[in-house]
Motif scaffolding. Structure first.
Motif, PDB file in Angstrom:
ATOM      1  N   GLU A  51       0.823  -1.212   0.000  1.00 46.01           N
ATOM      2  CA  GLU A  51       0.000   0.000   0.000  1.00 46.01           C
ATOM      3  C   GLU A  51       0.856   1.260   0.000  1.00 46.01           C
ATOM      4  N   GLN A  52       1.981   1.227   0.686  1.00 43.57           N
ATOM      5  CA  GLN A  52       2.862   2.396   0.756  1.00 43.57           C
ATOM      6  C   GLN A  52       3.742   2.548  -0.486  1.00 43.57           C
ATOM      7  N   GLY A  53       3.773   1.521  -1.323  1.00 46.26           N
ATOM      8  CA  GLY A  53       4.616   1.567  -2.518  1.00 46.26           C
ATOM      9  C   GLY A  53       6.075   1.292  -2.220  1.00 46.26           C
ATOM     10  N   HIS A  54       6.368   0.751  -1.032  1.00 50.60           N
ATOM     11  CA  HIS A  54       7.755   0.482  -0.640  1.00 50.60           C
ATOM     12  C   HIS A  54       8.250  -0.859  -1.153  1.00 50.60           C
ATOM     13  N   GLN A  55       7.341  -1.684  -1.626  1.00 48.20           N
ATOM     14  CA  GLN A  55       7.714  -3.024  -2.083  1.00 48.20           C
ATOM     15  C   GLN A  55       7.005  -3.304  -3.396  1.00 48.20           C
ATOM     16  N   ALA A  56       7.746  -3.847  -4.335  1.00 44.14           N
ATOM     17  CA  ALA A  56       7.124  -4.312  -5.573  1.00 44.14           C
ATOM     18  C   ALA A  56       6.318  -5.556  -5.244  1.00 44.14           C
ATOM     19  N   ALA A  57       5.064  -5.542  -5.627  1.00 44.13           N
ATOM     20  CA  ALA A  57       4.184  -6.667  -5.314  1.00 44.13           C
ATOM     21  C   ALA A  57       4.378  -7.793  -6.324  1.00 44.13           C
ATOM     22  N   LEU A  58       4.529  -8.987  -5.814  1.00 43.78           N
ATOM     23  CA  LEU A  58       4.570 -10.154  -6.685  1.00 43.78           C
ATOM     24  C   LEU A  58       3.191 -10.357  -7.290  1.00 43.78           C
ATOM     25  N   ILE A  59       3.132 -10.832  -8.516  1.00 48.71           N
ATOM     26  CA  ILE A  59       1.847 -11.052  -9.173  1.00 48.71           C
ATOM     27  C   ILE A  59       0.987 -12.017  -8.367  1.00 48.71           C
ATOM     28  N   ASP A  60       1.592 -13.027  -7.758  1.00 46.51           N
ATOM     29  CA  ASP A  60       0.825 -13.967  -6.938  1.00 46.51           C
ATOM     30  C   ASP A  60       0.136 -13.245  -5.779  1.00 46.51           C
ATOM     31  N   ASN A  61       0.820 -12.281  -5.168  1.00 41.56           N
ATOM     32  CA  ASN A  61       0.220 -11.529  -4.074  1.00 41.56           C
ATOM     33  C   ASN A  61      -0.897 -10.621  -4.578  1.00 41.56           C
ATOM     34  N   LEU A  62      -0.737 -10.064  -5.766  1.00 39.38           N
ATOM     35  CA  LEU A  62      -1.807  -9.247  -6.331  1.00 39.38           C
ATOM     36  C   LEU A  62      -3.042 -10.099  -6.625  1.00 39.38           C
ATOM     37  N   PHE A  63      -2.834 -11.326  -7.111  1.00 42.26           N
ATOM     38  CA  PHE A  63      -3.960 -12.245  -7.311  1.00 42.26           C
ATOM     39  C   PHE A  63      -4.686 -12.471  -5.977  1.00 42.26           C
ATOM     40  N   ARG A  64      -3.920 -12.701  -4.920  1.00 42.22           N
ATOM     41  CA  ARG A  64      -4.495 -12.958  -3.594  1.00 42.22           C
ATOM     42  C   ARG A  64      -5.274 -11.748  -3.079  1.00 42.22           C
ATOM     43  N   ILE A  65      -4.689 -10.571  -3.234  1.00 43.39           N
ATOM     44  CA  ILE A  65      -5.334  -9.346  -2.757  1.00 43.39           C
ATOM     45  C   ILE A  65      -6.617  -9.082  -3.532  1.00 43.39           C
ATOM     46  N   ALA A  66      -6.563  -9.207  -4.848  1.00 43.44           N
ATOM     47  CA  ALA A  66      -7.755  -8.983  -5.678  1.00 43.44           C
ATOM     48  C   ALA A  66      -8.864  -9.953  -5.292  1.00 43.44           C
ATOM     49  N   ARG A  67      -8.514 -11.187  -5.091  1.00 42.15           N
ATOM     50  CA  ARG A  67      -9.518 -12.186  -4.700  1.00 42.15           C
ATOM     51  C   ARG A  67     -10.102 -11.856  -3.325  1.00 42.15           C
ATOM     52  N   ALA A  68      -9.243 -11.472  -2.377  1.00 44.93           N
ATOM     53  CA  ALA A  68      -9.710 -11.126  -1.038  1.00 44.93           C
ATOM     54  C   ALA A  68     -10.637  -9.909  -1.068  1.00 44.93           C
ATOM     55  N   LEU A  69     -10.382  -8.983  -1.980  1.00 46.17           N
ATOM     56  CA  LEU A  69     -11.216  -7.792  -2.119  1.00 46.17           C
ATOM     57  C   LEU A  69     -12.417  -8.039  -3.036  1.00 46.17           C
ATOM     58  N   ASP A  70     -12.440  -9.202  -3.668  1.00 46.55           N
ATOM     59  CA  ASP A  70     -13.517  -9.585  -4.579  1.00 46.55           C
ATOM     60  C   ASP A  70     -13.663  -8.597  -5.738  1.00 46.55           C
ATOM     61  N   ILE A  71     -12.506  -8.257  -6.333  1.00 46.27           N
ATOM     62  CA  ILE A  71     -12.508  -7.407  -7.519  1.00 46.27           C
ATOM     63  C   ILE A  71     -11.553  -7.997  -8.546  1.00 46.27           C
ATOM     64  N   PRO A  72     -11.790  -7.723  -9.819  1.00 49.85           N
ATOM     65  CA  PRO A  72     -10.859  -8.218 -10.837  1.00 49.85           C
ATOM     66  C   PRO A  72      -9.471  -7.577 -10.666  1.00 49.85           C
ATOM     67  N   LEU A  73      -8.451  -8.353 -10.907  1.00 45.02           N
ATOM     68  CA  LEU A  73      -7.088  -7.836 -10.818  1.00 45.02           C
ATOM     69  C   LEU A  73      -6.909  -6.612 -11.713  1.00 45.02           C
ATOM     70  N   ALA A  74      -7.531  -6.641 -12.891  1.00 47.12           N
ATOM     71  CA  ALA A  74      -7.403  -5.527 -13.830  1.00 47.12           C
ATOM     72  C   ALA A  74      -7.854  -4.199 -13.208  1.00 47.12           C
ATOM     73  N   ASP A  75      -8.841  -4.258 -12.305  1.00 44.07           N
ATOM     74  CA  ASP A  75      -9.306  -3.024 -11.664  1.00 44.07           C
ATOM     75  C   ASP A  75      -8.254  -2.446 -10.721  1.00 44.07           C
ATOM     76  N   LEU A  76      -7.394  -3.291 -10.173  1.00 45.15           N
ATOM     77  CA  LEU A  76      -6.324  -2.788  -9.308  1.00 45.15           C
ATOM     78  C   LEU A  76      -5.178  -2.195 -10.107  1.00 45.15           C
ATOM     79  N   VAL A  77      -4.879  -2.753 -11.248  1.00 38.84           N
ATOM     80  CA  VAL A  77      -3.687  -2.337 -11.993  1.00 38.84           C
ATOM     81  C   VAL A  77      -3.992  -1.433 -13.175  1.00 38.84           C
ATOM     82  N   ARG A  78      -5.203  -0.951 -13.257  1.00 41.00           N
ATOM     83  CA  ARG A  78      -5.577  -0.078 -14.386  1.00 41.00           C
ATOM     84  C   ARG A  78      -4.739   1.162 -14.427  1.00 41.00           C
TER      85      ARG A  78
END
Length: 78
Positions: A51-78
């Motif tokens: 969230e702070q932008g201090h760490q590059a997020a692994l794609i696997d973690n982005l998949f996990r976060i998107a799923r936990a938030l119940d939103i498509p990954l594309a909506d996070l990385v637009r």
């Protein structure tokens, strides 16, 4: 072994924007960082660093976060 050069400014800006979107979605769902971390199978510190932008997020973690938030990954990385 030589260290990699730091990422360019535009990459850091995108990383911060991604973190801002994750934080916004998390807050919209009234989730704490701890609860999002539990739902995503991650630790709270990792969520904070992303969230702070201090760490590059692994794609696997982005998949996990998107799923936990119940939103498509594309909506996070637009």
């Amino acid at each position: 072994m030589p260290s990699a050069p730091p990422p360019p400014d535009w990459v850091l800006a995108r990383r911060r924007a991604l973190g801002d979107r994750i934080r916004e979605e998390r807050r919209n769902r009234k989730l704490s960082q701890e609860r999002l971390a539990e739902l995503a199978g991650m630790d709270r510190q990792a969520i904070n660093r992303i969230e702070q932008g201090h760490q590059a997020a692994l794609i696997d973690n982005l998949f996990r976060i998107a799923r936990a938030l119940d939103i498509p990954l594309a909506d996070l990385v637009r």
